[in-house]
Design an enzyme around this catalytic site. Structure first.
Site, short mmCIF file in Angstrom:
data_model
loop_
_atom_site.label_atom_id
_atom_site.label_comp_id
_atom_site.label_asym_id
_atom_site.label_seq_id
_atom_site.Cartn_x
_atom_site.Cartn_y
_atom_site.Cartn_z
CD GLN A 125 2.21 -10.05 -8.77
OE1 GLN A 125 2.61 -8.99 -8.32
NE2 GLN A 125 0.93 -10.33 -8.89
N GLY A 126 6.17 -12.56 -10.71
CA GLY A 126 7.02 -12.14 -11.81
C GLY A 126 6.25 -11.40 -12.88
CB SER A 128 7.40 -5.25 -12.71
OG SER A 128 6.19 -4.78 -12.16
CD GLU A 243 -1.11 -7.50 -7.58
OE1 GLU A 243 0.00 -7.21 -7.13
OE2 GLU A 243 -1.33 -7.70 -8.78
CG ASN A 357 -4.26 3.96 -7.34
OD1 ASN A 357 -4.06 2.75 -7.35
ND2 ASN A 357 -4.56 4.61 -6.24
CD GLU A 358 -1.29 7.35 -11.83
OE1 GLU A 358 -0.91 8.30 -11.12
OE2 GLU A 358 -1.02 6.16 -11.56
#
Length: 374
Positions: A125-126, A128, A243, A357-358
């Site tokens: 998965q690209g 970040s 996801e 989670n923020e």
């Protein structure tokens, strides 16, 4: 919800349980985030595929069984109950594949899905980038139009198992003048293409599957654009929904861990942590009921949307609680407790990957509760 299983579903469960009992490796495989372990896991993935268990809910033409979502949940539950190996193909089959089914062309589905199911193409998965982690819209990697396709340049990081995979899916900016969530395009990139450099690096626990991926004027044809050019954000949100939602972390994973925790408490004694053990077990059951409600909605034709963020918040924090409680029960021996120690380290990443989670709490607050942005 109708919580009774039909005779056909019960037969499906028996078939899955019997096959897994006969084929799950008798000893745990090495970590799939090491080179040795990844090779061992690939052999397991291909054994699953040969028996048509790798992607049970996919149509038969792509290597599946055409199973229902309910049967998929049954298989996941039996898979984890049997202690079967972690799926090193998960980024492809659980994240990219649902997006391909929704946005891919017939040609893309016919070309990519069978190879994905057979563990011939392995996807990283690209998302970040060095200055765009949780803020996906801040990506800087770019794609420039050329004859027959695009030229990609940029740097992707924290690509899970990127050091071992054959392909990458991700977003690139195709219109630098567009607003943050616009002018993005979703590309499918072979990692052996000229101009791609993959550089693996170790995690805290010593595993080596993470990678930086550098792209220097890499050509990608139009046939490897997923969805419309410039509409990549919409396509990517389908992937992040998978996801954060039920496909990446099915309830069977946590039901099995909760049962292991109860057994551990019986073995070493729960002591002052009795309530923690009970709460963790109840929360695992609650996650299953929440998932059943979600599947009911999906089967009825409703989309889960922002509710996927509730999923992600719950399962990631549940995973931490399960393993923290095990560590408390084990005391000083926790660091030497094999699967529990490894699971604890991995659980700490749960509140970070798939969108911190923020960020998920912001989504829940704004889109589900209707609270103001400020």
């Amino acid at each position: 919800m109708d919580l009774t299983w039909s005779p056909a579903e019960q037969a499906f469960r028996r078939e899955a349980r019997d096959w897994l009992a006969a084929h799950v490796p008798p000893r745990p495989l090495p970590s799939g985030d090491t080179r040795e372990g990844f090779i061992a896991h690939l052999a397991w993935e291909r054994e699953l595929f040969a028996a048509r268990w790798s992607v049970v809910s996919w149509p038969e033409e792509f290597g599946g069984r055409g199973a229902s979502l309910w049967e998929w949940l049954i298989f996941e539950e039996e898979y984890h109950r049997a202690g079967a190996p972690a799926r090193v193909t998960q980024n492809g089959i659980f994240l990219l594949a649902p997006t391909l089914f929704r946005y891919g062309t017939p040609e893309q589905r016919a070309r990519l899905l069978p190879r994905m199911a057979a563990a011939e193409d392995l996807w990283a998965q690209g998302w970040s980038e060095p200055e765009a982690g949780s803020d996906l819209a801040a990506i800087r990697s770019r794609a420039v139009r050329t004859d027959g396709g695009w030229r990609l340049t940029g740097h992707k990081t924290w690509t899970t198992r990127g050091a071992f995979c054959t392909h990458l899916f991700g977003l690139f900016r195709t219109d630098p003048d567009a607003a943050r969530h616009h002018g993005l395009t979703y590309f499918l990139v072979p990692l052996d293409a000229p101009g791609v450099t993959v550089r693996g690096f170790q995690r805290l626990d010593g595993d080596e599957g993470f990678a930086d991926v550098f792209l220097d004027d890499v050509f990608v044809p139009d046939s490897d654009v997923l969805g419309e050019a410039g509409r990549g954000w919409t396509v990517a949100m389908a992937t992040t929904g998978s996801e954060r939602g039920l496909t990446l972390r099915s309830p069977g994973r946590f039901l099995h861990t909760a049962d292991r925790l109860v057994e551990l408490a019986r073995t070493v004694g729960a002591g002052a942590h009795r309530d923690d053990v009970v709460r963790a077990w109840i929360d695992a059951q609650a996650y299953q009921w929440f998932t059943l409600e979600q599947v009911t909605a999906i089967v009825d034709g409703r989309e889960t949307g922002a509710e996927a963020s509730l999923n992600k918040l719950f399962w990631s924090e549940l995973d931490v609680r399960l393993h923290e409680t095990a560590a408390e029960l084990l005391g000083p021996e926790a660091e030497l407790a094999g699967p529990w120690s490894k699971g604890f380290l991995f659980s700490l990443a749960g509140p970070i990957y798939a969108g911190t989670n923020e960020i998920q709490r912001n989504i829940v607050a704004e889109r589900l509760l209707g609270l103001p942005r400020r």
